[in-house]
Design an enzyme around this catalytic site. Structure first.
Site, PDB file in Angstrom:
ATOM      1  N   ILE A  28       0.834  -1.208   0.000  1.00 43.16           N
ATOM      2  CA  ILE A  28       0.000   0.000   0.000  1.00 43.16           C
ATOM      3  C   ILE A  28       0.865   1.253   0.000  1.00 43.16           C
ATOM      4  O   ILE A  28       0.638   2.187  -0.763  1.00 43.16           O
ATOM      5  CB  ILE A  28      -0.934   0.014   1.226  1.00 43.16           C
ATOM      6  CG1 ILE A  28      -1.951  -1.121   1.144  1.00 43.16           C
ATOM      7  CG2 ILE A  28      -1.666   1.350   1.325  1.00 43.16           C
ATOM      8  CD1 ILE A  28      -2.821  -1.208   2.379  1.00 43.16           C
ATOM      9  N   ALA A  29       1.884   1.268   0.858  1.00 47.87           N
ATOM     10  CA  ALA A  29       2.711   2.478   0.975  1.00 47.87           C
ATOM     11  C   ALA A  29       4.052   2.102   1.567  1.00 47.87           C
ATOM     12  O   ALA A  29       4.182   1.102   2.279  1.00 47.87           O
ATOM     13  CB  ALA A  29       2.010   3.516   1.851  1.00 47.87           C
ATOM     14  N   GLY A  32       9.660   5.835   5.681  1.00 48.26           N
ATOM     15  CA  GLY A  32      11.069   5.889   6.021  1.00 48.26           C
ATOM     16  C   GLY A  32      11.503   4.759   6.929  1.00 48.26           C
ATOM     17  O   GLY A  32      12.667   4.391   6.957  1.00 48.26           O
ATOM     18  N   MET A  33      10.567   4.171   7.689  1.00 50.58           N
ATOM     19  CA  MET A  33      10.942   3.144   8.648  1.00 50.58           C
ATOM     20  C   MET A  33      10.144   1.868   8.480  1.00 50.58           C
ATOM     21  O   MET A  33      10.330   0.923   9.238  1.00 50.58           O
ATOM     22  CB  MET A  33      10.741   3.680  10.070  1.00 50.58           C
ATOM     23  CG  MET A  33      11.666   4.824  10.419  1.00 50.58           C
ATOM     24  SD  MET A  33      11.159   5.685  11.914  1.00 50.58           S
ATOM     25  CE  MET A  33       9.703   6.553  11.331  1.00 50.58           C
ATOM     26  N   VAL A  36       3.956  -0.741   4.398  1.00 50.45           N
ATOM     27  CA  VAL A  36       2.586  -1.096   4.767  1.00 50.45           C
ATOM     28  C   VAL A  36       1.965  -1.894   3.636  1.00 50.45           C
ATOM     29  O   VAL A  36       2.026  -1.499   2.469  1.00 50.45           O
ATOM     30  CB  VAL A  36       1.751   0.160   5.071  1.00 50.45           C
ATOM     31  CG1 VAL A  36       0.336  -0.235   5.486  1.00 50.45           C
ATOM     32  CG2 VAL A  36       2.409   0.967   6.175  1.00 50.45           C
ATOM     33  N   LYS A  51       1.806  -3.366   8.936  1.00 47.16           N
ATOM     34  CA  LYS A  51       2.978  -2.483   8.903  1.00 47.16           C
ATOM     35  C   LYS A  51       4.182  -3.287   9.374  1.00 47.16           C
ATOM     36  O   LYS A  51       4.236  -3.740  10.512  1.00 47.16           O
ATOM     37  CB  LYS A  51       2.766  -1.268   9.799  1.00 47.16           C
ATOM     38  CG  LYS A  51       4.037  -0.418   9.943  1.00 47.16           C
ATOM     39  CD  LYS A  51       3.818   0.832  10.746  1.00 47.16           C
ATOM     40  CE  LYS A  51       3.302   1.921   9.856  1.00 47.16           C
ATOM     41  NZ  LYS A  51       3.269   3.229  10.531  1.00 47.16           N
ATOM     42  N   ASP A 149       4.021  13.206  16.654  1.00 46.38           N
ATOM     43  CA  ASP A 149       4.206  13.420  15.209  1.00 46.38           C
ATOM     44  C   ASP A 149       2.864  13.707  14.546  1.00 46.38           C
ATOM     45  O   ASP A 149       2.497  13.083  13.557  1.00 46.38           O
ATOM     46  CB  ASP A 149       4.865  12.195  14.577  1.00 46.38           C
ATOM     47  CG  ASP A 149       5.480  12.531  13.204  1.00 46.38           C
ATOM     48  OD1 ASP A 149       5.640  13.730  12.906  1.00 46.38           O
ATOM     49  OD2 ASP A 149       5.781  11.609  12.438  1.00 46.38           O
TER      50      ASP A 149
END
Length: 670
Positions: A28-29, A32-33, A36, A51, A149
């Site tokens: 899906i995406a 940076g860490m 997903v 994730k 965040d």
């Protein structure tokens, strides 16, 4: 090559089965860490978002331990505006360890995509976005968690217009992993609070600041600060106040400007204490401005997108060097003013080197030089040895002082009394600053928390803020006769909720109608924060019966009615053979009718217009006619002998009788 740039990262797990339960279907995406995936919980047969943390982080045992702890914390947040965390685990069967989270799969888009399509949100729509955001953060703060965040990329908008906050706990876990040190902080630069930049500290007020920046961006279409580099933007957060959004959107009311400015104060103590307090202020202002909830639109191009908690697809979480007095923003790379960019590591500028000046000298002859060198050799060796030792000592002391010597670890003071905690800090060469805060559970006078937190390394002599419990709120002393608005404001200022129950209102002769008589529970009562306190309001004087003034003169009747709290007036005149002229026949309302003394009720008084017939016997007819005419009566004479001014020997009606005005009195005269 970093995890953010490695080509094809994430595709290696497609088709795999994590811990023989979660099937990995598609990417899906990428962030940076983490990566997903859309997946399927084969045990419950439901779509999920998976994730999977990058191996760069999952290989660190400390990170895995913290990640698991934070995952459990996030899973405890059962709130409709929080992306749900279903499960957490580590798969060790597929080419190494894969740390993963199983989350709710949200169909929709991010708030960033809404902003890209809408540009600027209307005030009602911005409030409709911020309300569930703050509600979710309030639940997290109540559970002792800080998001750290908050940004449009971490706010998801469902196809039904629902708003959900994602990525709880991830930032805190990442901050302890890999090579992260006290000189590197995590966060998205456009939304970082000043304390995140300068010290790395974060509490509930940190999220309040970021939410205030998001509100500014919703109302103006851009973050408050932009610059050529990430450091320059962070530098502005530390050294400049967020401007009023009305400078960009002039039609915004002053109350919204004030809300944004209070949420983004550089001093955390000036902000709302947490998201619940921020939400309370937002609701109050929304009520005052008459703002109604409106649906949040999903961009047409995104209505089939599967969105999850990720930092991909927008500005990633950034690492930058903390801002100190020595930090200067330098334009090392272009920085987009419209939003945050990638990771930046900003070195502190080195001090300028001193210029070495060449000194000319007259050189002696070789023989002389040799003799001089021989004589001074031993002495110069000794001097150089001494100089080297002195320099080494100075360098060692300076290194110690610049490294750890001038830093002090904040001692543990949570749970101590204010007096003991202050003594401990002063003994550690730190300055205590006291902030008081209501708390339902911590006894009054006990330290709830410190900022910086226990174990933090700070410069000697710096201040440590101690948040000291004031205990539970007490019902304030609200004087009888106080207006309802003032009483409600006093209760809210005491962190209590006023309750207005009209069925509890009472009559009171001394308290004006609409003013407060008392509160329940009474003044001084300790209650839990946000407990309700009922206002008992005066309905004015109790109802009273209309006095019976029948037969009284007009003056007497008016005096009696006025004394009873009524406003009497003459409502007409009637004939009554039993009531003398100018005396009361009846009242409206009638006597003994119970009437509420709201204001000053009027009572109509009906007076008698009866005329009392005088005694005319023995008087001449001429005289009698004059007397009767003065009373508005006529004269009819019956005489055996027609002569002027005959003597009256009888009359009807009899003397003392009461007749209507204009009546005729018959007399017999000789």
């Amino acid at each position: 090559m970093t995890p953010e740039t490695r080509p094809g990262r994430g595709t290696e797990l497609v088709g795999a089965m994590l811990e023989r339960r979660y099937r990995v279907d598609s990417v899906i995406a990428r962030g940076g860490m983490s990566v997903v995936y859309r997946g399927l919980d084969t045990r419950l047969d439901r779509p999920v978002a998976l994730k999977v943390m990058d191996s760069h982080y999952s290989a660190n045992p400390s990170f895995v331990e913290r990640f698991e702890l934070e995952a459990r914390s996030a899973a405890r947040l059962h709130h409709p505006a929080v992306v749900a965390v279903y499960d957490q685990g580590v798969d060790r069967e597929i080419d190494g360890d894969h740390v993963y989270l199983v989350m709710q799969l949200v169909e929709g888009c991010t708030l960033r995509e809404v902003l890209l399509e809408q540009g600027v949100l209307s005030l009602p729509m911005a409030v409709s976005v911020l309300r569930p955001m703050l509600s979710a953060l309030a639940a997290a703060h109540h559970a002792g968690m800080v998001h750290r965040d908050i940004k449009p990329e971490n706010v998801l908008v469902g196809l039904d217009g629902s708003v959900q906050v994602a990525d709880f706990g991830l930032v805190r876990a990442t901050a302890t992993a890999g090579s992260t040190t006290g000189n590197v902080i995590l966060g998205t630069v456009a939304y970082l609070s000043p304390e995140q930049v300068t010290t790395g500290d974060a509490d509930a007020r940190t999220d309040v600041y970021s939410a205030g920046v998001v509100l500014y961006e919703l109302l103006t279409g851009r973050p408050p600060f932009g610059g050529d580099t990430a450091l320059s933007v962070a530098y502005q957060h530390v050294n400049a106040d967020v401007p009023p959004p009305s400078e960009v959107t002039p039609e915004l009311p002053p109350a919204i400007d004030d809300l944004v400015l209070r949420a983004t104060r550089r001093d955390p103590a000036g902000r709302p204490a947490d998201a619940a307090a921020f939400l309370h202020e937002l609701e109050r202002i929304s009520t005052e401005l008459g703002l109604r909830p409106v649906p949040v639109p999903v961009p047409v191009s995104e209505q089939r997108t599967e969105m999850v908690s990720t930092d991909a697809g927008g500005p990633p979480t950034e690492r930058i060097a903390p801002i100190t007095e020595a930090s200067v923003p330098e334009a090392t790379a272009p920085y987009d003013h419209g939003g945050p960019q990638g990771t930046r590591a900003m070195p502190r500028p080195a001090a300028d080197e001193e210029t070495t000046h060449e000194i000319a000298a007259v050189r002696p002859s070789p023989a002389e030089l040799h003799e001089q060198e021989r004589k001074r050799g031993g002495r110069r060796f000794a001097l150089w040895t001494l100089a080297i030792l002195v320099i080494a000592g100075l360098l060692g002391g300076t290194a110690w002082w610049m490294g750890s010597g001038r830093y002090i670890q904040v001692p543990r003071v949570t749970g101590e009394t204010e007096e003991v905690a202050s003594q401990v800090l002063r003994g550690a060469d730190l300055t205590p600053e006291i902030t008081r805060q209501l708390d339902d559970d911590v006894p009054a006078g006990t330290v709830i928390s410190s900022s910086p937190k226990q174990g933090s390394r700070i410069l000697s002599g710096q201040s440590v803020e101690l948040v000291v419990s004031s205990g539970r709120p007490k019902v304030p002393d609200i004087a009888a006769g106080t207006s309802v608005d003032d009483a409600q404001q006093a209760l809210r200022a005491a962190s209590l909720q006023p309750e207005r129950d009209t069925s509890a209102d009472q009559y009171d002769s001394s308290i004006p109608e609409g003013a407060v008589i008392s509160v329940d529970p009474g003044p001084g009562t300790e209650l839990a924060i946000s407990s309700q306190v009922r206002l008992i309001v005066s309905k004015g004087p109790p109802p009273v019966p209309v006095p019976d003034v029948t037969g009284a003169s007009k003056d007497e009747a008016f005096a009696a009615l006025s004394a009873a709290g009524f406003e009497p007036y003459e409502s007409g005149r009637q004939f009554d053979s039993n009531v003398e002229a100018d005396h009361v026949i009846t009242t409206d309302p009638a006597a003994n009718t119970v009437v509420e003394l709201s204001g000053k009720p009027r009572v109509g008084v009906v007076l008698s217009n009866a005329v009392t017939v005088p005694d005319l016997n023995g008087k001449g007819t001429d005289q009698a006619q004059q007397e009767l005419a003065a009373l508005g009566l006529g004269l009819e004479v019956h005489s055996f002998f027609q002569r002027p001014d005959a003597m009256i020997i009888g009359q009807l009606p009899l003397p003392g009788s009461k007749v209507e005005p204009g009546s005729t009195v018959g007399v017999t005269a000789l």
